[in-house]
Motif scaffolding. Structure first.
Motif, PDB file in Angstrom:
ATOM      1  N   GLU A   1     -75.881 -20.709  -5.150  1.00 28.79           N
ATOM      2  CA  GLU A   1     -75.302 -19.737  -6.000  1.00 28.79           C
ATOM      3  C   GLU A   1     -73.828 -20.333  -6.409  1.00 28.79           C
ATOM      4  OE1 GLU A   1     -76.292 -16.845  -7.315  1.00 28.79           O
ATOM      5  OE2 GLU A   1     -78.047 -17.253  -6.478  1.00 28.79           O
TER       6      GLU A   1
ATOM      7  N   LYS B   1     -74.548 -22.918  -8.996  1.00 30.39           N
ATOM      8  CA  LYS B   1     -75.076 -22.434 -10.360  1.00 30.39           C
ATOM      9  C   LYS B   1     -73.740 -21.872 -11.153  1.00 30.39           C
ATOM     10  CE  LYS B   1     -79.851 -20.528  -9.182  1.00 30.39           C
ATOM     11  NZ  LYS B   1     -80.399 -19.524  -9.088  1.00 30.39           N
ATOM     12  N   GLU B   2     -73.079 -21.256 -10.355  1.00 28.65           N
ATOM     13  CA  GLU B   2     -71.749 -20.823 -11.179  1.00 28.65           C
ATOM     14  C   GLU B   2     -70.764 -22.120 -11.604  1.00 28.65           C
ATOM     15  OE1 GLU B   2     -70.393 -17.887 -11.764  1.00 28.65           O
ATOM     16  OE2 GLU B   2     -72.055 -16.847 -10.952  1.00 28.65           O
TER      17      GLU B   2
ATOM     18  N   ARG C   1     -63.924 -19.034 -10.213  1.00 29.50           N
ATOM     19  CA  ARG C   1     -65.351 -18.949 -10.204  1.00 29.50           C
ATOM     20  C   ARG C   1     -66.245 -19.029  -8.860  1.00 29.50           C
ATOM     21  NH1 ARG C   1     -67.878 -18.472 -14.988  1.00 29.50           N
ATOM     22  NH2 ARG C   1     -66.588 -17.732 -16.454  1.00 29.50           N
TER      23      ARG C   1
ATOM     24  N   VAL D   1     -67.969 -17.629  -5.822  1.00 31.11           N
ATOM     25  CA  VAL D   1     -68.206 -15.988  -5.459  1.00 31.11           C
ATOM     26  C   VAL D   1     -68.274 -16.182  -3.738  1.00 31.11           C
ATOM     27  CG1 VAL D   1     -69.099 -15.530  -7.836  1.00 31.11           C
ATOM     28  CG2 VAL D   1     -70.691 -16.863  -6.252  1.00 31.11           C
TER      29      VAL D   1
END
Length: 492
Positions: A62, A65-66, A87, A89
């Motif tokens: 994840e 991806k960000e 960014r 997360v």
């Protein structure tokens, strides 16, 4: 063990140099579980360092991806570091500026994100340690009560405590011990209840530990913390139950949590802390008191039953007429003291064998020991029946002792008392018992008298040891921990 920050290697701004450092120092490219993922974000080279098996792969995906999506959603900017940091997360993000700190965090299961041209690394907590789920510990089972217990994950263990004590003053201070193992160790206490001097003493002793690793976890910490030497008696209480650990926090004790260990250390601890069990507090006070007295009888039997019986067997004149049946009813060619040692050693063999025997085979082993070995040994004249009886009762008392460490220490004392009775008879038992009490009385665990509240005598506290008080009747915290707040409930 801490190092001087001034002597640590700063993170180079060139990510290729950093990768080379990891290859030379940490074994990147040699150790299959250590990895790095290189990507390019907004024309900047980004590296993500991780250890397989200690991290949650889904969280890493994840985050990647960000970061990759920034190429499509963000304009080229000189503030790439701030954009990337914003960014990520994840709820736990911090920055480090040295390679040493970065390596320690990566090897602990966190990931490090390094950006070209920056002398800092972003550390993200995505740990997912292998381990079991909380379950009832085998050594502290109860009929009624919770079935969750501490596990080998320090994060889970502190969470189990937080679930029971939702006090804003509950503190968990963490440090790393071991030059090579870098094991996480946390000190748990309630601010405003626990004695600050005790907290500082424990922190000072823990920080002074200078060793390569503490892979044996809590026992290694105990030996460093309390300078135990060859003293067989436990100087801290171990518990695997979260409710037991929580009640000790509320009393003003300091708990020590060690990663990879399912046991939590309760400090300070006296002799009488090791003879209490959670079952007593899961029953009505009268029932709990009855269980406690039965347990005390079992502990006394594990210590003094065999020496007393052997004394009466070799000196039958000490027996009153109405109980003169005590003693062997027949004779064998093997001395009685040797029979006692052989039988006691046999019980110890069985205990050790039971630990190493798979559960499905343990029952069969017990039947073999009881039916074949025990009965045949009596039939062939190796033992007199009374030896088997009294050794078995003493062993049951050993197993009735809540603390495993205390039960083994008591067995050592029992052997010494038997030898003293064999050599000196009644004076040996009297002198041995007196020296035993004096030895316990001189022990101090973190400046706490080991036999408190018996020595020094505290009538109110000794009544709490002998009688399981009701919770509404327990207004004051134990004075042995010197709590800052003496009252558990508002005084009437």
């Amino acid at each position: 063990m801490t190092k001087d920050l001034n002597n640590k290697l700063p993170i180079p701004e060139d990510v290729k140099k950093l990768k080379k450092i990891f290859e030379e120092r940490v074994g990147l490219g040699v150790s299959f579980d250590l990895g790095v993922r290189s990507i390019k974000v907004l024309k900047k080279h980004i590296q993500l360092y991780y250890v397989n098996g200690l991290t949650d792969t889904e969280f890493i995906i994840e985050i990647l991806k960000e970061l990759v999506l920034l190429n499509d959603t963000e304009r080229l900017s000189s503030k790439v570091y701030e954009v990337i940091e914003n960014r990520i997360v994840n709820q736990s993000v911090e920055k480090v500026k040295t390679v040493d700190e970065m390596v320690d965090q990566v090897l602990s299961g966190l990931i490090a994100i390094v950006i070209e041209g920056e002398g800092e690394a972003i550390i993200v907590d995505v740990r997912s340690y292998p381990g079991r789920q909380p379950m009832e510990p085998d050594t502290e089972k109860v009929v009624r009560g919770s079935r969750d217990g501490y596990v080998e994950n320090i994060i889970v263990n502190t969470a189990l405590t937080r679930r029971r004590i939702r006090d804003e003053r509950l503190r968990f201070e963490i440090m790393q011990i071991g030059e090579r193992s870098k094991t996480d160790v946390a000190i748990g206490y309630i601010k405003g209840v626990a004695n600050p001097d005790l907290i500082e003493t424990i922190k000072k002793e823990l920080k002074a530990i200078d060793v390569d690793g503490i892979t044996m976890a809590d026992k290694t910490i105990e030996e460093f913390l309390l300078k135990q030497g060859y003293n067989p008696f436990p100087l801290v209480r171990y518990t695997e139950r979260a409710d037991v650990g929580s009640i000790h926090l509320l009393e003003g004790h300091v708990l020590i949590y060690i990663d990879t260990s399912p046991s939590v250390m309760v400090t300070p601890a006296t002799f009488f802390h090791h003879v209490q069990h959670a079952e007593e507090y899961r029953q009505a006070p009268a029932v709990g008191t009855f269980i406690r007295w039965i347990r005390f009888l079992g502990i006394l039997a594990s210590l003094f039953l065999l020496p007393l019986w052997y004394l009466f067997a070799i000196e039958p004149t000490f027996l009153p007429e109405n109980i003169d049946f005590i003693g062997p009813n027949k004779h064998t060619h093997i001395p009685l003291i040797l029979q006692l040692f052989i039988a006691d050693m046999g019980i110890e063999f069985l205990r050790i064998a039971a630990i190493h025997t798979p559960t499905p085979l343990a029952t069969a082993m017990g039947l073999i020991a009881a039916v074949l070995i025990g009965q045949i040994a009596v039939d062939v004249g190796l033992f007199v029946p009374e030896v088997i009886l009294y050794v078995s009762v003493a062993s049951i008392g050993t197993y009735a002792t809540p603390s495993y460490e205390l039960s083994v220490a008591n067995k050592i004392v029992r052997v010494i008392l038997l030898l003293l009775v064999a050599f000196f008879k009644l004076p040996g038992l009297m002198i041995g018992s007196t020296l035993f009490i004096i030895y316990l009385a001189h022990i101090r665990a973190l400046n706490a008298p080991y036999l408190w509240p018996f020595i020094p005598f505290n009538p109110q506290a000794i009544s709490h040891v002998l009688i399981r008080r009701t919770v509404p009747g327990s207004l004051i915290r134990p004075s042995i921990v010197h709590p800052r707040d003496r009252f558990r409930q508002p005084p009437e």
